[in-house]
Every structure is written in C-alpha cells, then in structure tokens.
Design a protein around this motif. Structure first.
Motif, short mmCIF file in Angstrom:
data_model
loop_
_atom_site.label_atom_id
_atom_site.label_comp_id
_atom_site.label_asym_id
_atom_site.label_seq_id
_atom_site.Cartn_x
_atom_site.Cartn_y
_atom_site.Cartn_z
N UNK A 109 0.82 -1.21 0.00
CA UNK A 109 0.00 0.00 0.00
C UNK A 109 0.86 1.26 0.00
N UNK A 110 2.11 1.15 0.36
CA UNK A 110 3.01 2.31 0.40
C UNK A 110 3.63 2.63 -0.96
N UNK A 111 3.42 1.77 -1.94
CA UNK A 111 4.02 1.93 -3.26
C UNK A 111 3.43 3.13 -3.99
N UNK A 112 4.29 3.90 -4.63
CA UNK A 112 3.85 5.01 -5.49
C UNK A 112 3.41 4.37 -6.81
N UNK A 113 2.11 4.21 -6.98
CA UNK A 113 1.59 3.48 -8.14
C UNK A 113 1.85 4.21 -9.45
N UNK A 114 1.84 5.53 -9.44
CA UNK A 114 2.13 6.28 -10.66
C UNK A 114 3.56 6.05 -11.13
N UNK A 115 4.47 6.05 -10.18
CA UNK A 115 5.88 5.80 -10.50
C UNK A 115 6.07 4.37 -11.00
N UNK A 116 5.44 3.42 -10.32
CA UNK A 116 5.52 2.02 -10.75
C UNK A 116 4.99 1.87 -12.17
N UNK A 117 3.83 2.45 -12.44
CA UNK A 117 3.23 2.34 -13.78
C UNK A 117 4.16 2.92 -14.85
N UNK A 118 4.83 4.02 -14.54
CA UNK A 118 5.76 4.61 -15.50
C UNK A 118 6.93 3.67 -15.80
N UNK A 119 7.46 3.02 -14.76
CA UNK A 119 8.56 2.07 -14.95
C UNK A 119 8.11 0.85 -15.76
N UNK A 120 6.92 0.35 -15.45
CA UNK A 120 6.41 -0.82 -16.18
C UNK A 120 6.11 -0.44 -17.62
N UNK A 121 5.59 0.76 -17.83
CA UNK A 121 5.33 1.22 -19.20
C UNK A 121 6.64 1.25 -20.00
#
Length: 140
Positions: A109-121
């Motif tokens: 729950x502490x993960x920055x989802x926007x940042x994660x999505x950018x890396x996965x993209x």
C-alpha cells in the motif's frame, strides 16, 4: 481453456517481462493475461491470503472487464488509460493494458503506483509490448 499456474513455464518473452517487473523491487505478485492464457508469478517467500484459483479468475474475468470500462471512459476525453490501482485490504493491485492483454501487479500500500506504472510502461515499450490505443475508423 488454456491455463498457466504459478509453477508452469511461460514463453521466453513473458518470463523476461515478469523478471523485469520483479527487478523493479517491492512487487509481490505479477500476472500476464492474453486471451484465455494467464501466467501467474509470486515473489519468493510471499505469504498470501489469496488463492491461485481466485487470482486466475480475477485475471481472466475481473481485470479485463475493469480495463475495458475504464479505458472506454478514458478514451472519451482523458487522453487514454495509463493504469488502474485497486486498494485491497493489505495490498494494492496495479493493472495496465499491454499489446495483447494486460499485466497485473500486487504491491504494498506504500508503493507510489504512478511511479511504478511509468517504470512498467518503459519495460513494455522496450519489449514491444506497450498498449497502442486503436485509431477510430467507424465514423471516418
């Protein structure tokens, strides 16, 4: 119906993408879904309250439906859909469209989802698996 479990090998391309996502760190679960094929992977040592069966049907039925609904809305006037984040009790599920299906990740729950999505993209683009929004053709 095709089905892939946690321990069944997947294609080289799929395993490479999964390994790249896990290498980002903080990922507990990765799933890829394309048509009727689902590849599920959990981080070593992950203690989960969900089952393989429920995860399989979430990836096969629930997440594609959510992506379809959200992307229909996002394509109207929001410049498309980047990702969906679902806040479950103890974790967050991040779901993204890819070229031939979707990728789903369970994170803290502490993960920055926007940042994660950018890396996965970026990983999807590097591997030629990035989602490309279809061009309108029906009304010219």
């Amino acid at each position: 119906m095709a089905r892939t479990t946690y321990d069944q090998p997947a294609s080289y391309r799929a395993e490479r993408l999964i390994d790249g996502i896990f290498a980002l760190g903080g990922i507990g679960y990765v799933a890829l879904c394309s048509g009727q094929e689902v590849v599920l992977r959990a981080a070593p040592g992950l203690v989960s309250t969900t089952t393989e069966e429920t995860n399989f049907y979430e990836e096969l039925l629930v997440n594609p439906t959510l992506l379809k609904l959200a992307s229909q809305r996002a394509n109207l006037d929001c410049e498309g859909l980047r990702y969906i984040a679902i806040g479950y009790g103890k974790f967050v599920q991040v779901i993204m469209l890819m070229k031939e299906g979707h990728v789903s990740m369970g994170v803290s729950r502490k993960t920055n989802t926007g940042e994660l999505a950018a890396h996965v993209q970026s990983l999807l683009e590097e591997q030629g698996q990035a989602w490309e929004s279809p061009r309108p053709w029906l009304l010219g």
